[in-house]
Design a protein around this motif. Structure first.
Motif, mmCIF file in Angstrom:
data_model
loop_
_atom_site.group_PDB
_atom_site.id
_atom_site.type_symbol
_atom_site.label_atom_id
_atom_site.label_comp_id
_atom_site.label_asym_id
_atom_site.label_seq_id
_atom_site.Cartn_x
_atom_site.Cartn_y
_atom_site.Cartn_z
ATOM 1 N N LYS A 172 -1.141 3.807 31.482
ATOM 2 C CA LYS A 172 -1.455 2.577 30.749
ATOM 3 C C LYS A 172 -0.246 1.664 30.851
ATOM 4 N N LEU A 173 -0.475 0.412 31.186
ATOM 5 C CA LEU A 173 0.637 -0.529 31.305
ATOM 6 C C LEU A 173 0.309 -1.784 30.508
ATOM 7 N N GLY A 174 1.272 -2.289 29.768
ATOM 8 C CA GLY A 174 1.059 -3.538 29.035
ATOM 9 C C GLY A 174 1.056 -3.373 27.540
ATOM 10 N N GLU A 175 0.337 -4.279 26.879
ATOM 11 C CA GLU A 175 0.439 -4.429 25.432
ATOM 12 C C GLU A 175 -0.048 -3.232 24.618
ATOM 13 N N GLU A 176 -1.205 -2.730 24.983
ATOM 14 C CA GLU A 176 -1.841 -1.740 24.114
ATOM 15 C C GLU A 176 -1.573 -0.306 24.573
ATOM 16 N N PRO A 177 -1.331 0.584 23.626
ATOM 17 C CA PRO A 177 -1.208 1.991 24.007
ATOM 18 C C PRO A 177 -2.610 2.557 24.266
ATOM 19 N N HIS A 178 -2.649 3.804 24.676
ATOM 20 C CA HIS A 178 -3.948 4.445 24.893
ATOM 21 C C HIS A 178 -4.716 4.484 23.586
ATOM 22 N N ARG A 179 -6.016 4.274 23.674
ATOM 23 C CA ARG A 179 -6.854 4.486 22.499
ATOM 24 C C ARG A 179 -7.239 5.961 22.490
ATOM 25 N N PRO A 180 -7.411 6.520 21.294
ATOM 26 C CA PRO A 180 -7.817 7.928 21.223
ATOM 27 C C PRO A 180 -9.082 8.197 22.045
ATOM 28 N N SER A 181 -10.031 7.247 22.013
ATOM 29 C CA SER A 181 -11.294 7.448 22.745
ATOM 30 C C SER A 181 -11.048 7.588 24.248
ATOM 31 N N GLU A 182 -10.087 6.852 24.762
ATOM 32 C CA GLU A 182 -9.775 6.945 26.197
ATOM 33 C C GLU A 182 -9.220 8.326 26.545
ATOM 34 N N ILE A 183 -8.440 8.858 25.622
ATOM 35 C CA ILE A 183 -7.860 10.183 25.875
ATOM 36 C C ILE A 183 -8.950 11.255 25.819
ATOM 37 N N ILE A 184 -9.892 11.081 24.895
ATOM 38 C CA ILE A 184 -11.005 12.039 24.803
ATOM 39 C C ILE A 184 -11.815 12.013 26.106
ATOM 40 N N THR A 185 -12.087 10.826 26.600
ATOM 41 C CA THR A 185 -12.820 10.693 27.864
ATOM 42 C C THR A 185 -12.067 11.411 28.988
ATOM 43 N N ALA A 186 -10.742 11.206 29.020
ATOM 44 C CA ALA A 186 -9.929 11.845 30.065
ATOM 45 C C ALA A 186 -9.972 13.371 29.942
ATOM 46 N N MET A 187 -10.025 13.850 28.691
ATOM 47 C CA MET A 187 -10.095 15.304 28.487
ATOM 48 C C MET A 187 -11.427 15.853 28.982
ATOM 49 N N THR A 236 0.801 -1.225 0.000
ATOM 50 C CA THR A 236 0.000 0.000 0.000
ATOM 51 C C THR A 236 0.833 1.273 0.000
ATOM 52 N N CYS A 237 1.904 1.287 0.783
ATOM 53 C CA CYS A 237 2.606 2.568 0.902
ATOM 54 C C CYS A 237 3.833 2.692 0.002
ATOM 55 N N ILE A 238 4.298 1.602 -0.550
ATOM 56 C CA ILE A 238 5.432 1.713 -1.473
ATOM 57 C C ILE A 238 4.971 1.500 -2.917
ATOM 58 N N TYR A 239 4.103 0.504 -3.131
ATOM 59 C CA TYR A 239 3.675 0.188 -4.501
ATOM 60 C C TYR A 239 2.298 0.743 -4.860
ATOM 61 N N SER A 240 1.683 1.493 -3.945
ATOM 62 C CA SER A 240 0.484 2.278 -4.264
ATOM 63 C C SER A 240 0.698 3.619 -3.572
ATOM 64 N N ASP A 241 -0.223 4.542 -3.787
ATOM 65 C CA ASP A 241 0.043 5.875 -3.238
ATOM 66 C C ASP A 241 -0.719 6.195 -1.959
ATOM 67 N N LYS A 242 -0.960 5.169 -1.151
ATOM 68 C CA LYS A 242 -1.624 5.418 0.133
ATOM 69 C C LYS A 242 -0.600 5.373 1.260
ATOM 70 N N ASN A 243 -1.026 5.790 2.430
ATOM 71 C CA ASN A 243 -0.162 5.655 3.603
ATOM 72 C C ASN A 243 -0.497 4.359 4.322
ATOM 73 N N ALA A 244 0.499 3.792 4.955
ATOM 74 C CA ALA A 244 0.258 2.569 5.720
ATOM 75 C C ALA A 244 1.244 2.477 6.859
ATOM 76 N N VAL A 245 0.773 1.841 7.928
ATOM 77 C CA VAL A 245 1.687 1.556 9.030
ATOM 78 C C VAL A 245 1.354 0.172 9.565
ATOM 79 N N GLN A 246 2.426 -0.573 9.851
ATOM 80 C CA GLN A 246 2.244 -1.930 10.353
ATOM 81 C C GLN A 246 2.786 -2.013 11.769
ATOM 82 N N THR A 247 2.005 -2.589 12.676
ATOM 83 C CA THR A 247 2.495 -2.842 14.036
ATOM 84 C C THR A 247 2.252 -4.310 14.351
ATOM 85 N N GLN A 248 2.797 -4.754 15.452
ATOM 86 C CA GLN A 248 2.697 -6.177 15.748
ATOM 87 C C GLN A 248 2.706 -6.427 17.235
ATOM 88 N N SER A 249 2.291 -7.632 17.568
ATOM 89 C CA SER A 249 2.321 -8.038 18.961
ATOM 90 C C SER A 249 2.583 -9.522 18.980
#
Lengths: 184, 383, 285
Positions: B363-378, A26-39
């Motif tokens: 916030k502690l652990g896997e997930e960062p704050h969600r935008p909605s949580e920050i709005i609630t806090a505001m 998406t972000c290199i071979y098309s013109d959109k933005n993309a971000v990948q995260t993982q867990s």
């Protein structure tokens, strides 16, 4: 427009790689933005694993998936955890051979893609993620198959290009058929 | 091998890899480290890239040795770095003090994970931001930057080297697991578009060189080993010649104050922040790193909902931009600080904000704050 | 030079930062002998003083780095070898010498020692072994003999000591020697040899500690200790390092290891050359 995609399975299935391929497409071979995260956990093999991609026309602020449009599930544990997380009207792709205990939500579009089975037919279980990616490309249309093909070639080990391309085409064709059968 | 040093072009990289490329582009030619999740990919990339550009990668026996080797390399004139995470950062604390005391320019990258102790190795955290400032014993000042995107992992790594060379101080890049492992598009500019700062060299004859005699900016020019200066450096309190002064009140006061003041008095030059929609804001979020991206999303969404929200994103965490925060605090009715810890930078914010109420969103652990949580806090903060 | 000047000028003065004198060492201590042997070695080899770096850790002998008139660095406790590793790899043109003590190098710094030896980093380590932590007032350390009295072994030491030369040899050092502070000429020759040899070298110098350890353990004056060294030391070059344990009745001394093995720096430079040539070929294609 912002699209959120979540890939879930266990370590060793290429879950993270799937996310990387889609976001690169998406972000290199098309013109959109993309971000990948993982867990992922401490295990290299087994253990639950999640990869997320956010795609948008505009600049991406929050890089994590908040309310997924598309979810791809490749293990029973991932199904329990993420199978029902897609937003209303969202798309969920499930490998039915990996997920046997099911209780599919009604408000999402479910697609069964036997990716592991197809991958075995192609020659190697390991390319199941690429089969899935092919189906996802066909069903969702979020990115062109050509862009994904290019990204696959940049992301797979030398010597496995053909295998991966075959896997992608099989998945893409399967996805096209599935999408054609559905009228909702 | 200059052409291999800067990979000019558009790339799709993880934060860790972008950091390594930033280091190479900044002129880093020595990496001493020890593998640790989630910073290992930096070491892996450096082990490949440094050889390509004629640099040195060495995997030391632990993080104590890693930083010691990096200080040694810095003293030969090389730009040097290490990269680690919480447990390794803890082991580095003694030699952070040594680097401060001997004014060794170097860069320490900390891809923060969940602590204390071994904690959650593959999960994000912002739990080392206070340790970065206070972890070694004695009074000292360091510089720490907090990237919030993969592009900034590249850009700010270069800034870290430049600041280290400018102030002869260890500079830290404090990122978190999400930023380190996140992949985004990165633009690597042409070499001529990259600003590179090198340490000041002594001007007089070598036999008159005083290694710790500062210029007006409180930073001493740096001669390096092998250049004929034949000087001595020590972790002991020392005079301008580098001679140990272990019982002198005067020398202890003079040295410690200068080491701190060379940063404190230049805070206005060092500090960088990003201000978003703060002009008319009633409630401000102060955030850094991954949290600031949720905060940015929250601010945009909140504005659509009619909340006058703004964001102050810290790019520089240390020295802390106290004056800027104080000024902002005068114009808002509440400040919300989302952090992936149990309350660290919020303390500095409280100190700067004085009477303006400051609330922590932890916030502690896997997930960062969600935008909605920050709005609630505001919303809550505005009530 | 006038006669009087020659009389007052020590021949090694130019190697010292004379403004730092007097040094902090006690009379009768072996550290001065060690330093003297080192400086004489530099003098005889006509070493370029702009291209040598002396690194030390914490302890009495750790101050040596501050006394020599070359580039020098006094690190945190135990980290001299790790620091020296960085210096040597970052600038291979420099001769890097670590002068430190048994506690600094083998207790708190033990890990750095064995790994630098294993990697065969091209640095020279000279260790003053006085069997205790002298600077902090005489606590036991990794070389303190069994049963010895120190301020933290008030009932006698129950820890088995390291045999440093055995440890160095087993870890991979290419040159290993041991002398006592009595063997001044042989010590100097060993230092010269190690400076001319590529790779990790280790020289142990058994040193009197008349103010602290020798007094606590009733070994008499510094002269008595030196006489005792003379009595019980036994020169055996090439002896199996595993069989050189120091006992009450014998200190085996000599050159125990002198072998060839490519240093880390050499292997790194060879690898870099190969990688860069390959890159050039790739680019040409």
């Amino acid at each position: 427009m912002r699209t959120e995609v979540r890939f879930a399975g266990f370590g060793g299935q290429g879950i993270i790689r799937s996310g990387l391929i889609l976001s690169m497409a998406t972000c290199i071979y098309s013109d959109k933005n993309a971000v990948q995260t993982q867990s992922y956990g401490p295990e290299s093999r087994g253990g639950s694993c999640k990869s997320e991609v956010v795609i948008a026309d505009e600049e991406i602020d929050f890089p994590k998936v908040d309310d997924p449009d598309i979810v791809m599930v490749m293990s029973q544990e991932a199904y329990y955890k993420y199978g029902v997380t897609a937003k209303k009207g969202g798309v969920v792709l499930v490998d039915p051979d990996m997920v046997t205990d099911r209780n599919d939500p009604r408000e999402v579009k479910m697609f069964d893609v036997p990716a592991t089975k197809i991958a075995n037919e192609v020659g190697k279980t390991i390319v199941a993620n690429v089969v899935m990616l092919g189906a996802l490309t066909a069903i969702t249309g979020i990115v062109t198959p050509e862009a994904v093909r290019k990204a696959i070639l940049r992301n797979v080990p030398k010597g496995t290009e053909e295998l991966n391309m075959t896997a992608f085409e099989k998945g893409y064709n399967y996805g096209t058929q599935l999408a054609g059968q559905r009228n909702d | 091998m200059r052409s291999r040093a800067v990979l000019t072009g558009t790339h799709f990289l993880s934060g860790d890899l972008a950091c390594a490329e930033g280091a190479i582009a900044a002129g880093c030619r020595f990496f001493g480290g020890y593998p640790i999740t989630p910073a290992t990919e930096i070491a892996e990339r450096m082990s490949r890239r440094l050889v390509e550009v004629g640099g040195v990668y060495i995997q030391m026996e632990d993080e104590i040795g890693s930083l010691a080797a990096v200080i040694g390399a810095s003293y030969t004139g090389k730009k040097a770095m290490t990269a680690t995470s919480g447990p390794g950062f803890s082991l580095m604390q003694e030699n952070i003090g040594l680097a401060v005391m001997t004014e060794a320019p170097l860069v320490i990258v900390n891809i923060m994970r969940g602590g204390p102790s071994t904690g959650q190795p593959t999960m994000p955290g912002q739990q080392d931001v206070m340790q970065a400032k206070w972890g070694s014993h004695g009074d000292y000042e360091i510089i720490a930057l907090a990237p919030s995107s993969v592009q900034e992992m590249f850009d700010l790594t270069i800034d870290c080297f430049n600041l280290a060379e400018s102030y002869r101080v260890p500079v830290m890049l404090l990122a978190d697991e999400i930023i380190g492992h996140m992949s985004e598009r990165v633009k690597i500019p042409a070499p001529e578009e990259i600003t590179i700062v090198d340490r000041k060299k002594p001007k007089g004859p070598p036999n008159e060189y005083q290694p710790f005699k500062p210029d007006d900016d409180l930073v001493p020019p740096m001669g390096c080993f092998g250049e004929g200066y034949r000087f001595h450096a020590t972790g002991l309190t020392h005079d301008e010649k580098g001679a140990p002064k272990t019982v002198s009140v005067e020398e202890q006061t003079k040295l410690v104050r200068r080491l701190c003041d060379k940063i404190r008095k230049n805070t206005h030059k060092i500090v960088r922040v990003q201000e978003v929609m703060l002009e008319d804001a009633e409630v401000a979020i102060l955030a850094y790193g991954i949290t600031s991206r949720a905060a940015l999303s929250a601010v945009r969404k909140a504005r659509k909902e009619g909340i006058k929200a703004g964001l102050l994103r810290l790019i520089t965490i240390w020295p802390f931009p106290t004056e800027l925060v104080a000024k902002m605090a005068d114009h808002v009715t509440a400040i919300v600080v989302p952090e992936m810890n149990y309350g660290q930078i919020v303390r500095e914010v409280e100190r700067a904000a004085k009477t303006t109420p400051v609330s922590l969103l932890s916030k502690l652990g896997e997930e960062p704050h969600r935008p909605s949580e920050i709005i609630t806090a505001m919303r809550k903060a505005l009530q | 030079m006038k006669q009087t000047e020659r009389m007052t000028q020590h021949p090694l003065t130019k190697y010292l930062r004379s403004e730092r004198m007097p040094h902090i060492w006690c009379e009768g201590c072996g550290n001065g002998i060690l330093l003297n042997s080192f400086l004489t070695a530099l003098d005889e080899l006509k070493v370029d003083l702009d291209k040598i770096v002396v690194v030390s850790g914490i302890g009495c002998i750790g101050r040596a780095a501050g006394y020599v008139n070359v580039d020098s660095f006094h690190t945190t406790h135990g980290r001299a070898i790790a620091f020296a590793t960085g210096v040597k790899l970052a600038n291979p043109d420099l001769q890097v010498v670590v002068i430190s003590g048994d506690g600094d190098l083998f207790a708190i710094g033990g890990n750095h020692f064995i790994h630098a030896a294993r990697r065969n980093i091209d640095i020279k380590v000279i260790c003053a072994n006085n069997f205790n932590y002298g600077m902090t007032g005489g606590q036991y350390g990794p070389t303190t003999p069994l049963e010895a009295w120190t301020t933290t072994t008030p009932y006698g030491n129950i820890e088995h000591p390291f045999n440093l030369v055995h440890l160095a040899a087993a870890s991979g050092a290419v040159y290993v020697a041991r002398w006592t502070a009595l063997h001044v000429r042989r010590l100097k020759d060993s230092i010269k040899k190690s400076l001319q040899k590529e790779g990790f070298s280790f020289i142990e110098v058994i040193s009197p500690c008349p103010t602290i350890f020798d007094r606590y353990n009733k070994r008499g004056t510094a002269v008595d200790v030196m006489k005792w060294f003379k009595l019980i030391s036994n020169v055996k070059h090439g002896h199996d390092p595993a069989k050189t344990e120091i006992t009450k009745s014998q200190i085996m001394v000599g050159e125990f290891v002198d072998v060839e093995r490519p240093s880390y720096g050499r292997l790194l430079r060879d690898m870099t050359k190969k990688v860069q040539e390959k890159l050039k070929e790739k680019k040409a294609k």
